[in-house]
Design an enzyme around this catalytic site. Structure first.
Site, PDB file in Angstrom:
ATOM      1  N   GLY A 182      32.011 -30.079  57.323  1.00 31.00           N
ATOM      2  CA  GLY A 182      31.354 -30.059  58.516  1.00 31.00           C
ATOM      3  C   GLY A 182      29.890 -30.319  57.860  1.00 31.00           C
ATOM      4  CB  CYS A 211      23.391 -21.724  55.499  1.00 37.41           C
ATOM      5  SG  CYS A 211      25.103 -22.853  55.456  1.00 37.41           S
TER       6      CYS A 211
HETATM    7  N1  PLP Z   1      27.306 -27.081  61.606  1.00 36.81           N
HETATM    8  C1  PLP Z   1      27.165 -25.319  61.643  1.00 36.81           C
HETATM    9  C2  PLP Z   1      26.862 -25.153  62.827  1.00 36.81           C
HETATM   10  C3  PLP Z   1      28.031 -24.490  60.707  1.00 36.81           C
HETATM   11  O1  PLP Z   1      28.184 -23.512  61.009  1.00 36.81           O
HETATM   12  C4  PLP Z   1      28.690 -24.790  59.437  1.00 36.81           C
HETATM   13  C5  PLP Z   1      29.116 -23.777  58.664  1.00 36.81           C
HETATM   14  O2  PLP Z   1      28.272 -23.020  58.939  1.00 36.81           O
HETATM   15  C6  PLP Z   1      28.237 -26.356  59.250  1.00 36.81           C
HETATM   16  C7  PLP Z   1      27.301 -27.132  59.943  1.00 36.81           C
HETATM   17  C8  PLP Z   1      29.064 -27.197  57.433  1.00 36.81           C
HETATM   18  O3  PLP Z   1      30.321 -26.840  57.084  1.00 36.81           O
HETATM   19  P1  PLP Z   1      30.810 -26.914  55.978  1.00 36.81           P
HETATM   20  O4  PLP Z   1      30.722 -25.427  55.712  1.00 36.81           O
HETATM   21  O5  PLP Z   1      31.998 -27.492  57.098  1.00 36.81           O
HETATM   22  O6  PLP Z   1      30.021 -27.900  55.196  1.00 36.81           O
END
Ligand code: PLP
Length: 407
Positions: free
Chosen positions: A76, A350
């Site tokens: 993502g 995060c």
């Molecule tokens: N966007 C949202 C809303 C998310 O919850 C996350 C992951 O926690 C991401 C982006 C990032 O995705 P990825 O972990 O695949 O990089």
């Protein structure tokens, strides 16, 4: 202690999910046998290329878009970076304004910070207590220099569903009144597989998703790029993904994402009903059995009648429930639940190691509640019996902590 009480209960599915056995099986096959490079001109290359093609079709089907409108990324975060930096590069001759919100994921906020350093004007629309922007503010913020609207579909901490179809209508209206284009990107990482998505009907140009939130592999993701949008690459090299994302395709991860996306939309209502039952049970029992709690997510969840989410009535994804327990520390509760093999989070993965939740700050939650928060997030692996055990463990953990602090 019964055997049942030894089973772990995993309620951190918004951080990541358990890869399904089907995903693991296809990945193993690609690692051990079908390990050709999809660009190679021999039979093993063609076989690997076929797996990538099947996966592209599965993701496209799940979004009701064309396979040629999907590129695979490392997750993502990369998809979001490509959408934002690419849209900024497309638009830079026309304008510099990007509209977003302070409740977005760090992948968006940090990209925006970098774009601001490069001279772009980032407009952060204020959010209400559920993390939702006002459509009136959005309309007022769009001017001739606006090149991108970036708003997420489901907030990863609160579960709130954004008014995406209405945002799409506002964007279309703005586009019809000007000569040049205005792009709309939505981070659908927490929405994909959780609520029905119709990017085309909602005038979305760019949409990001991730494999590991839907029982696929970590390090897999995709970006929907609407036909006609000439989004530049973030990564240059051998010209894979029709020149839009170079680098040898991670065929095991892509095939895993494909399997995880298969039938995702077809089975969505069954999954939604299951999540809703778990969430309702947990929420009602927390409210009834534990004093001084605050439900931070919208209590109402998305239902089949909400295809056009109702303006003014916030609804949540049934996959997420965010609660504050007054007088407690979220991390202490998390550790205490861990003793009973119950795994939850204090917010998003995060923000949990950084300075606390920017989302809870953005919605104006007082500090004592921000520090006292747990996020429960569900998958089809969870069941009601687990929720009973979670309520019992929570009751004990909250009481023990409040006793210590003499609340
Ligand atoms: N966007 C949202 C809303 C998310 O919850 C996350 C992951 O926690 C991401 C982006 C990032 O995705 P990825 O972990 O695949 O990089």
């Amino acid at each position: 202690m019964s055997i049942y009480h030894d089973q772990p209960i995993y309620l951190d599915n918004s951080a990541t999910t358990r890869p399904s056995p089907e995903v693991v099986a296809v990945m193993r096959h690609l690692f051990e046998e079908n390990y050709g490079n999809p660009s190679s001109l021999h039979a093993m290359g063609f076989q690997a290329e076929r797996e990538v093609k099947n996966a592209r079709q599965a993701v496209a089907r799940a979004l009701s878009v064309l396979p040629a409108e999907i590129i695979f990324t490392s997750g993502g975060t990369e998809a979001i970076n490509q959408a934002l930096f690419g849209a900024a590069r497309i638009g830079r001759k026309r304008g510099r304004r990007i509209i977003t919100s302070p409740a977005e994921h760090p992948a968006v906020l940090e990209s925006c910070r970098r774009l601001a350093d490069e001279g772009y004007e980032i407009v952060y629309l204020p959010v209400d207590p559920y993390g939702v922007i006002s459509l009136r503010d959005l309309e007022a913020a769009i001017d001739d220099s606006t090149i991108l609207i970036n708003l997420m579909m489901v907030n990863n901490e609160l579960g709130t569903i954004g008014p995406i179809s209405q945002v799409g209508r506002i964007k279309q209206k703005a586009v019809s009144q000007r000569a040049d284009d205005l792009l709309f990107h939505s981070d659908a990482v927490q929405a994909f597989g959780k609520i029905p998505l119709e990017p085309k009907a909602w005038s979305i140009d760019l949409l990001s998703l991730s494999g590991h939130k839907i029982h696929g592999p970590k390090g897999s993701g995709a970006l929907f790029i609407k036909r006609g949008v000439a989004l530049p690459p973030l990564i240059y090299g051998g010209g894979q993904e029709a020149g839009r994302r170079s680098g040898t395709e991670n065929s095991p991860a892509i095939a895993g994402l494909g399997i995880a996306s298969d039938d995702l939309q077809e089975k969505i209502y069954k999954r939604l009903r299951h999540f809703s039952r778990l969430r309702q049970y947990l929420m009602e029992n927390i409210k009834n059995e534990i004093a001084d709690v605050r439900i931070n997510s919208p209590e109402q969840v998305w239902s089949e009648s909400d295809i056009e989410s109702r303006p003014g009535l916030p609804v949540a994804s049934p996959a997420i429930l965010n609660v504050s327990f007054a007088g407690c520390r979220g991390e202490v509760l998390l550790r205490s639940l861990e003793q009973s093999k119950i795994y939850v989070s204090t917010g998003s993965a995060c923000s949990s190691r950084q300075t606390g939740s920017h989302v809870l700050k953005a919605i104006g939650l007082p500090r004592e509640f921000r520090q006292a928060t747990l996020r429960f997030s569900f998958s089809e692996d969870n069941c009601l019996a687990e929720m009973e055990r979670v309520v019992e463990a929570l009751k004990a953990s909250v009481a023990a902590q409040r006793k210590l602090t003499k609340r």
